[in-house]
Design a protein around this motif. Structure first.
Motif, PDB file in Angstrom:
ATOM      1  N   MET A 121       0.826  -1.207   0.000  1.00  0.00           N
ATOM      2  CA  MET A 121       0.000   0.000   0.000  1.00  0.00           C
ATOM      3  C   MET A 121       0.857   1.253   0.000  1.00  0.00           C
ATOM      4  SD  MET A 121      -2.933  -0.938   2.763  1.00  0.00           S
ATOM      5  CE  MET A 121      -4.304   0.042   2.208  1.00  0.00           C
ATOM      6  N   HIS A 122       0.358   2.244  -0.696  1.00  0.00           N
ATOM      7  CA  HIS A 122       0.988   3.558  -0.608  1.00  0.00           C
ATOM      8  C   HIS A 122       0.539   4.194   0.707  1.00  0.00           C
ATOM      9  CE1 HIS A 122       1.385   7.939  -1.778  1.00  0.00           C
ATOM     10  NE2 HIS A 122       2.587   7.460  -2.006  1.00  0.00           N
ATOM     11  N   HIS A 123       1.361   5.033   1.288  1.00  0.00           N
ATOM     12  CA  HIS A 123       0.999   5.544   2.609  1.00  0.00           C
ATOM     13  C   HIS A 123      -0.323   6.305   2.622  1.00  0.00           C
ATOM     14  CE1 HIS A 123       2.777   9.116   0.977  1.00  0.00           C
ATOM     15  NE2 HIS A 123       2.872   9.786   2.117  1.00  0.00           N
ATOM     16  N   THR A 124      -0.661   6.951   1.494  1.00  0.00           N
ATOM     17  CA  THR A 124      -1.953   7.656   1.509  1.00  0.00           C
ATOM     18  C   THR A 124      -3.113   6.663   1.551  1.00  0.00           C
ATOM     19  OG1 THR A 124      -1.961   7.814  -0.910  1.00  0.00           O
ATOM     20  CG2 THR A 124      -1.087   9.696   0.296  1.00  0.00           C
ATOM     21  N   GLN A 125      -2.933   5.519   0.889  1.00  0.00           N
ATOM     22  CA  GLN A 125      -3.980   4.488   0.939  1.00  0.00           C
ATOM     23  C   GLN A 125      -4.094   3.935   2.358  1.00  0.00           C
ATOM     24  OE1 GLN A 125      -2.189   1.902  -2.039  1.00  0.00           O
ATOM     25  NE2 GLN A 125      -3.737   2.512  -3.537  1.00  0.00           N
ATOM     26  N   PHE A 126      -2.932   3.723   2.964  1.00  0.00           N
ATOM     27  CA  PHE A 126      -2.902   3.161   4.312  1.00  0.00           C
ATOM     28  C   PHE A 126      -3.532   4.130   5.315  1.00  0.00           C
ATOM     29  CE2 PHE A 126      -0.749   1.838   8.273  1.00  0.00           C
ATOM     30  CZ  PHE A 126      -1.033   0.477   8.246  1.00  0.00           C
ATOM     31  N   LEU A 127      -3.167   5.393   5.176  1.00  0.00           N
ATOM     32  CA  LEU A 127      -3.729   6.398   6.095  1.00  0.00           C
ATOM     33  C   LEU A 127      -5.242   6.496   5.930  1.00  0.00           C
ATOM     34  CD1 LEU A 127      -1.006   9.190   5.785  1.00  0.00           C
ATOM     35  CD2 LEU A 127      -1.456   7.746   7.782  1.00  0.00           C
ATOM     36  N   LYS A 128      -5.685   6.324   4.706  1.00  0.00           N
ATOM     37  CA  LYS A 128      -7.124   6.394   4.486  1.00  0.00           C
ATOM     38  C   LYS A 128      -7.831   5.229   5.188  1.00  0.00           C
ATOM     39  CE  LYS A 128     -10.582   6.465   1.044  1.00  0.00           C
ATOM     40  NZ  LYS A 128     -10.912   6.185  -0.339  1.00  0.00           N
ATOM     41  N   THR A 129      -7.207   4.058   5.131  1.00  0.00           N
ATOM     42  CA  THR A 129      -7.814   2.920   5.837  1.00  0.00           C
ATOM     43  C   THR A 129      -7.856   3.190   7.331  1.00  0.00           C
ATOM     44  OG1 THR A 129      -6.163   1.792   4.500  1.00  0.00           O
ATOM     45  CG2 THR A 129      -7.841   0.413   5.471  1.00  0.00           C
ATOM     46  N   LEU A 130      -6.750   3.740   7.860  1.00  0.00           N
ATOM     47  CA  LEU A 130      -6.731   4.052   9.293  1.00  0.00           C
ATOM     48  C   LEU A 130      -7.842   5.030   9.647  1.00  0.00           C
ATOM     49  CD1 LEU A 130      -2.902   4.462  10.007  1.00  0.00           C
ATOM     50  CD2 LEU A 130      -4.358   2.486  10.487  1.00  0.00           C
ATOM     51  N   LEU A 131      -8.018   5.969   8.764  1.00  0.00           N
ATOM     52  CA  LEU A 131      -9.076   6.954   8.966  1.00  0.00           C
ATOM     53  C   LEU A 131     -10.448   6.276   8.974  1.00  0.00           C
ATOM     54  CD1 LEU A 131      -9.681  10.159   8.764  1.00  0.00           C
ATOM     55  CD2 LEU A 131     -10.168   9.627   6.389  1.00  0.00           C
ATOM     56  N   ASN A 132     -10.667   5.425   7.976  1.00  0.00           N
ATOM     57  CA  ASN A 132     -11.951   4.730   7.885  1.00  0.00           C
ATOM     58  C   ASN A 132     -12.203   3.836   9.088  1.00  0.00           C
ATOM     59  OD1 ASN A 132     -12.350   5.970   5.477  1.00  0.00           O
ATOM     60  ND2 ASN A 132     -11.814   4.198   4.219  1.00  0.00           N
ATOM     61  N   GLU A 133     -11.131   3.256   9.583  1.00  0.00           N
ATOM     62  CA  GLU A 133     -11.287   2.366  10.739  1.00  0.00           C
ATOM     63  C   GLU A 133     -11.398   3.150  12.044  1.00  0.00           C
ATOM     64  OE1 GLU A 133      -7.798   0.005  10.328  1.00  0.00           O
ATOM     65  OE2 GLU A 133      -8.699  -1.343   8.835  1.00  0.00           O
ATOM     66  N   GLY A 134     -11.310   4.450  11.931  1.00  0.00           N
ATOM     67  CA  GLY A 134     -11.442   5.282  13.118  1.00  0.00           C
ATOM     68  C   GLY A 134     -10.193   5.313  13.988  1.00  0.00           C
ATOM     69  N   LYS A 135      -9.075   4.815  13.451  1.00  0.00           N
ATOM     70  CA  LYS A 135      -7.853   4.799  14.259  1.00  0.00           C
ATOM     71  C   LYS A 135      -7.107   6.120  14.187  1.00  0.00           C
ATOM     72  CE  LYS A 135      -7.125  -0.149  13.843  1.00  0.00           C
ATOM     73  NZ  LYS A 135      -6.492  -1.142  12.978  1.00  0.00           N
ATOM     74  N   LEU A 136      -7.350   6.840  13.123  1.00  0.00           N
ATOM     75  CA  LEU A 136      -6.624   8.086  12.939  1.00  0.00           C
ATOM     76  C   LEU A 136      -7.621   9.220  12.769  1.00  0.00           C
ATOM     77  CD1 LEU A 136      -3.663   9.111  12.465  1.00  0.00           C
ATOM     78  CD2 LEU A 136      -4.225   9.047  10.040  1.00  0.00           C
ATOM     79  N   LYS A 137      -7.287  10.318  13.426  1.00  0.00           N
ATOM     80  CA  LYS A 137      -8.146  11.473  13.320  1.00  0.00           C
ATOM     81  C   LYS A 137      -7.529  12.401  12.271  1.00  0.00           C
ATOM     82  CE  LYS A 137      -8.435  14.369  16.739  1.00  0.00           C
ATOM     83  NZ  LYS A 137      -7.772  14.673  17.836  1.00  0.00           N
ATOM     84  N   VAL A 138      -8.323  12.770  11.264  1.00  0.00           N
ATOM     85  CA  VAL A 138      -7.820  13.741  10.295  1.00  0.00           C
ATOM     86  C   VAL A 138      -8.818  14.875  10.259  1.00  0.00           C
ATOM     87  CG1 VAL A 138      -7.164  14.151   7.915  1.00  0.00           C
ATOM     88  CG2 VAL A 138      -6.791  11.895   8.909  1.00  0.00           C
ATOM     89  N   GLU A 139      -8.430  16.007  10.785  1.00  0.00           N
ATOM     90  CA  GLU A 139      -9.339  17.137  10.671  1.00  0.00           C
ATOM     91  C   GLU A 139      -8.597  18.454  10.495  1.00  0.00           C
ATOM     92  OE1 GLU A 139     -10.468  17.427  15.346  1.00  0.00           O
ATOM     93  OE2 GLU A 139     -11.613  16.040  14.096  1.00  0.00           O
ATOM     94  N   GLY A 140      -9.348  19.410  10.055  1.00  0.00           N
ATOM     95  CA  GLY A 140      -8.836  20.696   9.594  1.00  0.00           C
ATOM     96  C   GLY A 140      -7.641  21.281  10.315  1.00  0.00           C
ATOM     97  N   GLY A 141      -7.824  21.623  11.572  1.00  0.00           N
ATOM     98  CA  GLY A 141      -6.744  22.280  12.294  1.00  0.00           C
ATOM     99  C   GLY A 141      -6.261  23.507  11.552  1.00  0.00           C
ATOM    100  N   LYS A 142      -4.934  23.654  11.480  1.00  0.00           N
ATOM    101  CA  LYS A 142      -4.401  24.890  10.927  1.00  0.00           C
ATOM    102  C   LYS A 142      -4.543  25.014   9.414  1.00  0.00           C
ATOM    103  CE  LYS A 142       0.292  24.756  11.091  1.00  0.00           C
ATOM    104  NZ  LYS A 142       1.596  24.383  11.670  1.00  0.00           N
ATOM    105  N   PHE A 143      -4.920  23.916   8.754  1.00  0.00           N
ATOM    106  CA  PHE A 143      -5.024  24.000   7.293  1.00  0.00           C
ATOM    107  C   PHE A 143      -6.440  24.268   6.800  1.00  0.00           C
ATOM    108  CE2 PHE A 143      -1.315  21.271   8.065  1.00  0.00           C
ATOM    109  CZ  PHE A 143      -0.368  22.120   7.535  1.00  0.00           C
TER     110      PHE A 143
END
Ligand code: SF4
Ligand code: SF4
Lengths: 263, 446
Positions: A121-143
């Protein structure tokens, strides 16, 4: 961050009789290139944050052979592949994640015929899975609300048909995602592939990275997001060449997420 | 008189088709000069791709204007061929509009042929202006100078003339039917429907029946002879794609674009080198002694595979690949279209030698250097933009990579900096001169 990162190796896992969930393939750029090392670290932080059980090969990792193969040196490529496959199979690796689309493509598409079969997996694919599984929080913040354009790496996009994973992550950051006039399937190369990274370009009237940077600057984005250490270098050089480094940053998707989370 | 015309027609038809068959045989023979490659797998997927890309023209419409016009010409070409069938039957048996027994449906057919013929005419005229008047970059490249440019224009003139002849023939025929001329008029009323050629009637009205028959016959003959000529022109032209696009898309690569093939010959040697039990000095196995070691990569067309040579014959010289190529866009010599055109030119050159001598005799030339320059090969970023852009499933990149393989593995002729990067990979496992033992240092760096 003052303290050093915790980066377990396969050898350590082996010594404890354990196996990680996933192997993080760092790649040559990710290991040695100063700019790319930052991406590597950002990604490791995200892995820790999501509680992923991972390890790296460390000194047992060697170039996948991608630049050699694309430069025409099939011998060297297959030698590299054979060595790496021996190590990977020795550790009974099942799943690999990497932040380099070139390693990703080679491991995923070219190693199987040589005896190396892994889920890659490419890291963006992997991060997306983590996100979908609720393991990783990805939200706006400073961006949040920032104007960002994404440059498709050839070896993630056209070569392997993945256009959405990085974009999905960026959308999660609540940025204003704008596309360049050449994007996705029609994206323009940064100029580094096929061994070009390691040589001077042939005579012409412009460098490829300048052309691509111009396309990115046309979008008037504050950030050019990338998903490849080589694209990152090329675009960074392009932005410097245009003397825009004070207003436009080139960042990997993993770095954006890590920074948004203040990791 | 009538029977003489029929005999002449059959002779022309047989000669035209016979010559065409000979040309096609030559194409096949030339393609077989390449190495064999197995693409017999996944036939369902292949058919689906062929239906989508070749029949459905899915990639043509990426450029909507040119794509739309091309679809008109393509559909027109296919449909109007039904009319050619009628022309052939009429020609052989001396009949007049043999399909007219279809009645109302026949009228619909002729109606649509006329409309399509008109649209094709308009489309082809626009194509001509695009090529010759509106400075479109991809039609101005250096590889299009001379024959390729003329070829493109000849095709367009041809199609214009054929369509005009077709409409003229119909107009004269229509007028003859209106006049109630023998052989033309039918009890059942007017055969066919002439939405376009009716506008030519003002020129026909005052003419005598014999003049009209003369016009109709001339147009009829020129039209069908023109088609037979065109059929045989294909072999010398980029227009061959109207046939080869189909097998070419069918046989194109289905694997991810990023995947390059692993050379089998190298695999064997690497296995031997990696195998601790192998004896490097062992005598070759029985029957292998006189085998010439396989050549790595490609320096001439014989080293390319048959799909790559088919690609070369299929290329339409449209330049969509080149206009997407990052190297070409930034002024480098590399043009993926030229790679394909050079390959075809070289195959043709070799084919000519075989035609003359019965077999190939070394002419001291090869694809590398005599056609494709090293500078072109080294400018490629392997980005696959050309492969993605090609409307007929051609893979110029695979030829570039095969030729690089020859340069590196047979001639050790990589550009210096690349050679250094490769030595680094060999010695330290990275393209830069860092020690493999330092590979994890980043984890300690703050
Ligand atoms: S793969 Fe090479 S030839 Fe094809 S578009 Fe990219 S740089 Fe040009
Ligand atoms: S290779 Fe394909 S895109 Fe390029 S000129 Fe030929 S037909 Fe057109």
């Amino acid at each position: 961050m003052a303290e050093a990162l915790k980066v377990p190796t396969m050898a350590e896992y082996m010594a404890e009789g354990k196996k990680p969930e996933v192997l993080f393939w760092v790649g040559c750029a990710g290991s040695f290139d100063d700019r790319a090392k930052k991406i590597t670290k950002a990604f490791v932080k995200l892995l820790h944050e999501a509680g992923v059980d991972f390890a790296v090969l460390g000194t047992e990792e060697s170039c996948t052979g991608d630049p050699a193969k694309r430069a025409g040196n099939e011998f060297l490529f297959q030698m590299q592949a054979a060595t790496n496959i021996e190590v990977l199979n020795g550790y009974e690796i099942k799943k690999v994640v990497t932040a380099c689309p070139h390693c990703f493509n080679t491991l995923k598409n070219e190693y199987p015929a040589l005896g190396g079969n892994y889920e890659v997996m490419h890291h963006t694919q992997f991060l997306k899975t983590l996100l979908n599984e609720g393991k990783l929080k990805v939200e706006g913040g400073k961006f949040k609300g920032k104007r960002i354009t994404f440059h498709d790496p050839c070896y993630l996009g056209r070569a392997n048909g993945e256009y959405e994973a990085p974009r999905d992550l960026l959308r999660k950051l609540e940025v204003e995602l704008v596309e360049m006039r050449k994007c996705k399937k029609n994206g323009l190369c940064c100029g580094a592939g096929g061994g070009q990274m390691f040589k001077e370009p042939e005579p012409g009237n412009k460098d490829v990275n300048i052309e691509r940077t111009e396309q990115a600057l046309e979008t008037e984005s504050e950030i050019i997001a990338a998903g490849c250490p080589f694209c990152n270098t090329m675009m960074t050089d392009g932005v410097k060449n245009k003397e825009k480094e004070d207003s436009v940053a080139v960042m990997d998707v993993a770095e954006l997420i890590a920074e948004a989370e203040d990791l | 008189m009538q029977i003489l015309a029929q005999i002449l027609f059959v002779i022309a038809l047989v000669a035209g088709i016979g010559f065409f068959a000979r040309n096609i045989k030559r194409v096949i023979r030339n393609i077989k000069l390449g190495r064999e490659i197995d693409r017999s797998d996944r036939s369902n997927e292949r058919f689906a791709k062929m239906a989508r890309v070749a029949m459905g023209q899915s990639k043509m419409v990426k450029r909507p204007f040119a794509g739309f016009l091309h679809i008109i010409v393509y559909v027109g070409f296919i449909i109007i061929n039904i009319e050619v069938l009628e022309i052939i039957i009429d020609g052989i048996f001396g009949t007049h509009r043999i399909f007219s027994f279809l009645g109302g449906f026949y009228n619909v057919l002729i109606f649509s042929f006329e409309i399509l013929a008109f649209l094709v005419l308009v489309g082809v005229i626009i194509f001509w202006t695009r090529r010759n008047i509106s400075h479109i970059q991809r039609f101005l490249a250096r590889e299009l100078k001379g024959w390729p440019k003329n070829d493109a224009n000849y095709i367009l003139y041809f199609e214009m003339v054929l369509m005009i002849l077709f409409l003229t023939m119909n107009a004269a025929d229509y007028q003859l039917q209106l006049n109630g001329a023998d052989h033309y008029a039918s009890e059942a009323g007017i055969m066919g429907s002439f939405p376009i050629s009716q506008y030519l009637l003002p020129w026909m009205e005052g003419l005598s029946n014999s003049t009209l028959i003369f016009i109709e016959r001339i147009a009829w003959w020129l039209h069908i002879l023109g088609i037979l000529f065109f059929l045989n022109y294909l072999y010398y032209s980029k227009h061959l794609h109207i046939i080869l696009a189909f097998p070419n898309v069918y046989l194109s690569k289905l694997n991810p674009m990023g995947e390059l093939n692993n050379l089998e010959s190298v695999k064997k040697e690497v296995e031997l080198m990696m195998d601790p039990n192998a004896d490097p000095f062992a005598a070759p196995a029985e029957g292998e002694e006189d085998e010439e070691p396989e050549k790595f990569g490609a320096s001439d067309i014989f080293d390319l595979n048959q799909v790559q040579l088919l690609n070369a014959y299929t290329c339409t010289e449209c330049g969509r690949c080149t206009s997407e190529c990052p190297a070409n866009q930034t002024g480098k010599k590399l043009s993926p279209r030229k790679i394909m055109m050079d390959t075809r030119d070289r195959v043709e050159e070799v084919g000519e030698i075989i035609n003359k001598n019965g077999k190939f005799e070394d002419d001291g030339k090869k694809l590398l250097d005599d056609y494709i320059l090293r500078e072109e090969l080294w400018a490629c970023t392997t980005c696959n933009a050309c492969v993605e852009a090609c409307p007929v499933g051609i893979d110029p990149l695979s030829i570039i990579v095969d030729m690089r393989r020859y340069l590196v593995m047979e001639e050790s002729a990589a550009p210096n900096e690349l050679a250094i990067a490769m030595t680094n990979i060999e010695n330290n496992g990275a393209p830069w001169p860092y020690n493999q033992m330092d590979r994890l240092n980043w984890a300690q760096e703050k």
